[in-house]
Design an enzyme around this catalytic site. Structure first.
Site, PDB file in Angstrom:
ATOM      1  N   HIS A 164       0.846  -1.193   0.000  1.00  0.00           N
ATOM      2  CA  HIS A 164       0.000   0.000   0.000  1.00  0.00           C
ATOM      3  C   HIS A 164       0.882   1.244   0.000  1.00  0.00           C
ATOM      4  CE1 HIS A 164      -2.682   3.146   1.348  1.00  0.00           C
ATOM      5  NE2 HIS A 164      -3.639   2.418   0.797  1.00  0.00           N
ATOM      6  N   GLU A 206      -3.467   2.046  -7.434  1.00  0.00           N
ATOM      7  CA  GLU A 206      -3.866   3.192  -6.623  1.00  0.00           C
ATOM      8  C   GLU A 206      -2.867   4.331  -6.816  1.00  0.00           C
ATOM      9  OE1 GLU A 206      -6.337   1.950  -3.001  1.00  0.00           O
ATOM     10  OE2 GLU A 206      -4.265   1.626  -2.441  1.00  0.00           O
TER      11      GLU A 206
HETATM   12  P1  PGA Z   1      -8.983   6.554  -0.163  1.00  0.00           P
HETATM   13  O1  PGA Z   1      -7.867   5.448   0.146  1.00  0.00           O
HETATM   14  O2  PGA Z   1     -10.197   5.822  -0.641  1.00  0.00           O
HETATM   15  O3  PGA Z   1      -9.183   7.278   1.129  1.00  0.00           O
HETATM   16  O4  PGA Z   1      -8.423   7.431  -1.232  1.00  0.00           O
HETATM   17  C1  PGA Z   1      -7.709   4.331  -0.687  1.00  0.00           C
HETATM   18  C2  PGA Z   1      -6.629   3.445  -0.145  1.00  0.00           C
HETATM   19  O5  PGA Z   1      -5.722   3.951   0.536  1.00  0.00           O
HETATM   20  O6  PGA Z   1      -6.634   2.224  -0.371  1.00  0.00           O
END
Ligand code: PGA
Length: 235
Positions: free
Chosen positions: A88, A157
């Protein structure tokens, strides 16, 4: 589809139990057959049997031992945890985990047969450096990772979209997912500022097999609505 909630460093043990109960009962009442995963804080882990899969946000690549402050396999096993989030952006960029450490975690938990949600994504400066630089950066995050592991799920992401309310355009998500699908045939989730107001359109995109949600998932009701959207699309 796969709908995952990353609760990060939020909610107490009691509130997490309530949260999971609420999601569980929603999934049953609405006959939701999608794969729903919740990643609570480590201290809120508990044995759970139901439609919701509970996973660990992080763990150390060891069964047990002298790793102060860390959680090993033995502590996950106690609660039947067999799913883990690795790579992450907050682990990479806030905690400072290197690709080398992530590879160690990946291999260790792969060996134990865990389902692994492995996150990739670029910071803003890299995105602004252009498409080739961006793809090179993301490709490096695949280094040392077995992209053909059968229990792998990848989450794209973009770092600049996490917790900021910013998202790439829908066209950008489709284009990047298309390229990432060439690196691995694992299910590919999108994450970064997904909320009730945009979840439906993100889930409907080509090459999007689900979503990984942070802030907006803290409200069980919102998270449940997103699960319902996925059920309706049922791609
Ligand atoms: P967020 O975070 O939806 O607050 O942007 C996503 C994540 O960190 O997996």
């Amino acid at each position: 589809m796969i709908i995952a909630a990353n609760l990060k460093t939020n909610l107490t043990r009691e509130k997490t139990a309530k949260y999971i109960k609420e999601v569980e009962s929603f999934l049953s009442k609405n006959s939701i057959s999608q794969e729903v995963i919740v990643f609570p804080a480590i201290s809120s882990l508990n044995l759970h049997v139901g439609k919701v899969t509970v996973g660990a946000q992080n763990a150390y690549p060891a069964i047990n031992g002298a790793f102060t402050g860390e959680t090993g396999y033995e502590q996950l096993e106690e609660f039947g945890i067999k799913t883990i989030l690795i790579g992450h952006s907050e682990r990479r960029h806030v905690i400072g985990e290197t690709q080398g450490m992530l590879v160690k975690k990946f291999n260790f938990y792969k060996e134990l047969g865990f389902k692994i949600i492995y996150c990739v994504g670029e910071p803003l400066a890299v995105r602004e450096a252009g498409h080739d630089k961006m793809m090179e950066y993301i490709s490096n995050q695949y280094e040392g990772i077995d992209a053909s592991y059968e229990k792998l799920i990848i989450a794209y992401e973009p770092v600049w979209a996490i917790g900021t309310g910013l998202t790439p355009t829908l066209e950008d998500i489709v284009a990047i997912h298309k390229e990432l699908k060439e690196k691995s045939s694992a299910p590919l989730l999108y994450g970064g500022s997904v909320k009730v107001t945009n979840a439906k359109e993100v889930l409907a995109l080509d090459g999007v097999d689900g979503i990984l949600v942070g802030s907006a998932a803290l409200y069980a009701e919102h998270f449940c609505t997103m699960c319902e959207y996925a059920q309706k699309l049922d791609k």
